[in-house]
Design a protein around this motif. Structure first.
Motif, short mmCIF file in Angstrom:
data_model
loop_
_atom_site.label_atom_id
_atom_site.label_comp_id
_atom_site.label_asym_id
_atom_site.label_seq_id
_atom_site.Cartn_x
_atom_site.Cartn_y
_atom_site.Cartn_z
N VAL A 1 104.90 84.94 39.61
CA VAL A 1 105.93 85.76 40.27
C VAL A 1 105.67 87.24 40.01
N VAL A 2 105.34 87.57 38.77
CA VAL A 2 105.06 88.98 38.44
C VAL A 2 103.88 89.47 39.29
N ALA A 3 102.85 88.64 39.40
CA ALA A 3 101.66 89.03 40.18
C ALA A 3 102.01 89.21 41.65
N GLU A 4 102.84 88.32 42.15
CA GLU A 4 103.22 88.39 43.58
C GLU A 4 104.06 89.64 43.86
N VAL A 5 105.02 89.94 42.96
CA VAL A 5 105.95 91.05 43.21
C VAL A 5 105.34 92.40 42.82
N LEU A 6 104.62 92.42 41.69
CA LEU A 6 104.16 93.72 41.16
C LEU A 6 102.65 93.90 41.24
N GLY A 7 101.95 92.90 41.71
CA GLY A 7 100.50 93.02 41.86
C GLY A 7 99.74 92.24 40.79
N GLU A 8 98.49 91.92 41.10
CA GLU A 8 97.65 91.10 40.21
C GLU A 8 97.49 91.74 38.84
N ASP A 9 97.31 93.07 38.80
CA ASP A 9 97.10 93.74 37.51
C ASP A 9 98.32 93.56 36.62
N ALA A 10 99.50 93.74 37.20
CA ALA A 10 100.74 93.57 36.43
C ALA A 10 100.87 92.12 35.97
N GLY A 11 100.49 91.20 36.84
CA GLY A 11 100.55 89.78 36.47
C GLY A 11 99.69 89.51 35.24
N ALA A 12 98.51 90.13 35.22
CA ALA A 12 97.59 89.90 34.10
C ALA A 12 98.03 90.63 32.84
N ALA A 13 98.73 91.76 33.01
CA ALA A 13 99.07 92.61 31.85
C ALA A 13 100.43 92.30 31.24
N THR A 14 101.32 91.70 32.00
CA THR A 14 102.70 91.52 31.52
C THR A 14 102.80 90.46 30.43
N ARG A 15 103.54 90.83 29.37
CA ARG A 15 103.73 89.86 28.29
C ARG A 15 104.90 88.93 28.62
N ILE A 16 104.63 87.66 28.44
CA ILE A 16 105.65 86.64 28.69
C ILE A 16 105.87 85.89 27.39
N LEU A 17 107.12 85.93 26.92
CA LEU A 17 107.47 85.32 25.64
C LEU A 17 108.14 83.97 25.87
N TYR A 18 108.03 83.12 24.88
CA TYR A 18 108.84 81.89 24.87
C TYR A 18 109.95 82.09 23.84
N GLY A 19 111.15 81.60 24.14
CA GLY A 19 112.25 81.63 23.17
C GLY A 19 113.04 80.34 23.23
N GLY A 20 113.50 79.91 22.07
CA GLY A 20 114.30 78.68 22.00
C GLY A 20 113.85 77.84 20.81
N SER A 21 114.57 78.01 19.67
CA SER A 21 114.28 77.23 18.46
C SER A 21 112.85 77.43 17.95
N VAL A 22 112.36 78.67 18.08
CA VAL A 22 111.04 78.99 17.50
C VAL A 22 111.20 79.14 15.99
N LYS A 23 110.25 78.60 15.25
CA LYS A 23 110.21 78.77 13.79
C LYS A 23 108.76 78.84 13.36
N ALA A 24 108.56 79.05 12.06
CA ALA A 24 107.19 79.19 11.57
C ALA A 24 106.38 77.93 11.82
N ALA A 25 107.07 76.78 11.78
CA ALA A 25 106.35 75.51 11.93
C ALA A 25 105.88 75.23 13.35
N ASN A 26 106.47 75.89 14.35
CA ASN A 26 106.04 75.56 15.73
C ASN A 26 105.44 76.75 16.49
N ILE A 27 105.48 77.96 15.92
CA ILE A 27 105.01 79.13 16.67
C ILE A 27 103.55 79.00 17.10
N ALA A 28 102.71 78.48 16.21
CA ALA A 28 101.28 78.43 16.55
C ALA A 28 101.03 77.57 17.78
N SER A 29 101.82 76.50 17.91
CA SER A 29 101.59 75.61 19.06
C SER A 29 101.93 76.32 20.38
N PHE A 30 102.90 77.23 20.35
CA PHE A 30 103.21 78.00 21.57
C PHE A 30 102.14 79.06 21.82
#
Ligand code: PEP
Length: 261
Positions: A199-228
């Motif tokens: 969606v970011v690439a479509e709306v803001l262009g391929e470069d923005a799609g490649a550069a934009t940071r996308i985070l995951y959130g929801g019950s993240v802890k030290a034990a599962n962060i590496a898997s994400f």
């Protein structure tokens, strides 16, 4: 290597007063320093309550701490008769780098719509703040529409006021995973984050799609962060409960040292 600097962001919600924030940020900085945390490799940010921001600013600036910070929300308006609201101008004056917009708790308890989120994203840009735009499906949405349809629609609307070249961070937070102890699987989170990147690439262009940071959130802890963090389209985490536990949050920020990454 994606070229995107991972971001580990702690959303304190309505926890820690200004005195507690000083102690916490100071200890976090010491813990990261002792662990030889490389801020160039992983950015660490905290999102304290508004009343803490001046204290955090003073500490971070005077001790040159490698910790970014931001507000948990902002007003869609710049100034005026809006009792209880906080202008993006005020956050900018406190050197905030980021502002969270559209957290599911704002959507649920303050009835913020996708339209409200878009007006707040525009306000963030007026004040040189990087919006951390939160999107995510409820358990009901997941059952009815699958995982990505709602977050994709929410992001499309939130990006409407964004002009090409502006930096935005996206946080995919399935509502059912927030504070529940039940994180999404890395595979599911990756699938949605890939759809959000498209969606970011479509709306803001391929470069923005490649550069934009996308985070995951929801019950993240030290034990599962590496898997994400092993997933190709996940560039960090928005952490709630675990961001209030000093050692745990520092360990999440140190995910590169965890086994297998
Ligand atoms: C959040 O509220 O943004 C969040 C991800 O919370 P938790 O980590 O506690 O699930």
């Amino acid at each position: 290597m994606t070229g995107r600097r991972p971001l580990i962001a702690g959303n304190w919600k309505m926890n820690l007063d200004h005195l507690q924030s000083i102690a916490f940020v100071q200890k976090l900085a010491w813990t990261l320093r002792d662990a030889k945390h490389d801020k160039g490799a992983v950015e660490v940010a905290v999102f304290p309550p508004f009343t803490d921001l001046r204290s955090v600013q003073t500490l971070v600036n005077s001790d040159e701490l490698p910790i970014a910070y931001g507000g948990q929300d902002l007003s869609a308006f710049d100034s005026g008769a809006y009792t209880g609201e906080i202008s993006g101008a005020f956050l900018h004056a406190l050197d905030c780098r980021y502002v969270i917009i559209g957290h599911s708790e704002r959507r649920q308890y303050h009835h913020e719509t996708d339209e409200t989120v878009a007006t707040k994203v525009a306000a963030a840009f007026r004040h040189q703040l990087i919006p951390v735009v939160c999107v995510g499906e409820t358990a009901e949405d997941l059952e009815t529409h699958g995982a990505s349809a709602i977050p994709v629609a929410q992001l499309r609307e939130a990006l409407a006021p964004v002009t090409r070249g502006s930096e935005v961070v996206v946080a995919y937070e399935p509502v059912w995973a927030i504070g529940s102890g039940q994180a999404a699987t890395p595979a599911q989170a990756q699938q949605v984050c890939a759809a959000l990147r498209a969606v970011v690439a479509e709306v803001l262009g391929e470069d923005a799609g490649a550069a934009t940071r996308i985070l995951y959130g929801g019950s993240v802890k030290a034990a599962n962060i590496a898997s994400f963090m092993r997933e190709a389209d996940i560039d960090g985490a928005l952490v709630g409960g675990a961001s209030l536990l000093l050692e745990e949050f520092a360990s999440i920020a140190q995910y590169q040292k965890h086994v297998g990454i």
